[in-house]
Design a protein around this motif. Structure first.
Motif, PDB file in Angstrom:
ATOM      1  N   ARG A  15      -7.031   1.429  -5.989  1.00  0.00           N
ATOM      2  CA  ARG A  15      -5.729   0.793  -6.152  1.00  0.00           C
ATOM      3  C   ARG A  15      -4.801   1.725  -6.930  1.00  0.00           C
ATOM      4  O   ARG A  15      -5.232   2.662  -7.582  1.00  0.00           O
TER       5      ARG A  15
ATOM      6  N   GLU B 257      -4.037 -10.634  -4.923  1.00  0.00           N
ATOM      7  CA  GLU B 257      -5.270 -10.372  -4.184  1.00  0.00           C
ATOM      8  C   GLU B 257      -6.411 -11.279  -4.640  1.00  0.00           C
ATOM      9  O   GLU B 257      -7.179 -11.786  -3.812  1.00  0.00           O
TER      10      GLU B 257
ATOM     11  N   MET C 211       0.853  -1.196   0.000  1.00  0.00           N
ATOM     12  CA  MET C 211       0.000   0.000   0.000  1.00  0.00           C
ATOM     13  C   MET C 211       0.886   1.242   0.000  1.00  0.00           C
ATOM     14  O   MET C 211       1.491   1.568   1.019  1.00  0.00           O
TER      15      MET C 211
ATOM     16  N   ASN D  86      -9.779  -6.707   1.829  1.00  0.00           N
ATOM     17  CA  ASN D  86      -9.901  -5.334   2.319  1.00  0.00           C
ATOM     18  C   ASN D  86      -9.895  -5.261   3.839  1.00  0.00           C
ATOM     19  O   ASN D  86      -9.363  -4.317   4.423  1.00  0.00           O
TER      20      ASN D  86
END
Length: 315
Positions: free
Chosen positions: A113, A198, A60, A209
């Motif tokens: 994203r 993912e 992230m 999430n």
């Protein structure tokens, strides 16, 4: 045994030993400045380590991480201004405020994203910056002076440079240990799996999430602790600590030291801030020298300094 004695581990042990013994060196030589400088380095190393948790292990790329530094600092400064000087109140409030802000940012930004995620985290950080700049009661753009450091009822005296240094060092080592436990736990392995693929993690039943959000909140909380320490170190807090360039500095520290390595952000923070200090004494245009140096390190030391040390170990 051989792997335990590789160059990376030797450097880490030497750095930790050097940090532990630094106050002794400062006392023997009378160089008080070096203790003050490394206190700041340790605090920002903790903030960089917290960023590495989401950026290096979680994938992230947050460009607003400095917001938590400011929130943690303002929690201490505002409570002190309003007459609450107890660290047993100030620090938990700093952690809670940072966690709540991270929860809000994460809940909204993790729906996106890539570059969109980066821009949303940056936008939230800038929003926090402008809110702090508008707080006229607490100094607005001029910042807020903290006249007395957090009081822990005689357990520890933060006004004592050496004691405060060791408190910061204990927070850094404790935070690094916590991150190590997280990334090696089932939770941490899921977060790293989500970073790698993912869709596959979602397919086998993990709520990607939810895991990313919890990781994001933990990271923001640790950075809020660094903000509380920074406010006590400078006896001052201002909106400037939240500005996007500070988030950029933290990202550089992580990448320079080695993204996705446990001790890389600490090494990166030490190298980056020492270079900044040394070059600023040579010329006021130190950033023109720092930029190419960092570029060379990133280009020729893939995986940062820790990656470079790892290749030397294998060689």
């Amino acid at each position: 045994m051989k792997s335990a004695l590789n160059l990376r581990n030797v450097v880490v042990v030497l750095v930790i030993a050097g940090l532990v013994l630094l106050p002794v060196y400062s006392a023997l030589t009378g160089k008080v400045f070096i203790l003050t400088m490394f206190t700041r380095i340790i605090i920002l190393a903790l903030a960089a380590a917290s960023l590495n948790l989401i950026m290096g292990y979680g994938g992230m790329m947050s460009f607003g991480h400095a917001a938590y530094l400011g929130i943690g600092g303002y929690a201490v400064g505002i409570l002190a201004f309003e007459g609450t000087g107890s660290g047993f109140i100030q620090w938990p409030v700093a952690l809670l405020a940072s966690a709540l802000f991270a929860l809000v940012i994460g809940a909204l930004s993790l729906r996106t994203r890539g570059v969109y995620f980066i821009m949303i985290t940056l936008a939230f950080a800038q929003m926090a910056y402008y809110i702090a700049s508008s707080l006229s009661r607490y100094g607005a753009d001029d910042g807020l002076t903290i006249y007395k450091r957090s009081n822990f009822g005689g357990v520890v005296d933060l006004s004592n440079r050496t004691q405060f240094y060791y408190v910061c060092l204990a927070c850094l080592l404790g935070g690094t240990y916590l991150i190590w436990r997280i990334v090696n736990s089932r939770f941490g392995l899921v977060v790293q799996g989500v970073r790698s693929n993912e869709q596959r993690m979602q397919a086998i039943g993990f709520n990607a999430n939810r895991y990313r959000l919890v990781c994001f909140v933990i990271s923001g909380t640790i950075c809020g602790l660094a903000g509380a320490l920074l406010a006590n170190n400078t006896d001052f807090v201002s909106p400037a600590v939240m500005y996007w360039t500070r988030s950029g500095d933290l990202m550089v520290m992580v990448i320079l030291g080695g993204m996705g390595t446990l001790f890389g952000p600490v090494i990166g923070a030490i190298v980056f801030l020492l270079l900044e200090e040394l070059l600023s004494q040579v010329t006021e245009y130190w950033a023109m020298i720092m930029g190419p140096l960092l570029l060379l390190i990133v280009l020729f030391a893939r995986g940062g300094i820790m990656g470079l040390l790892g290749r030397f170990s294998r060689g």
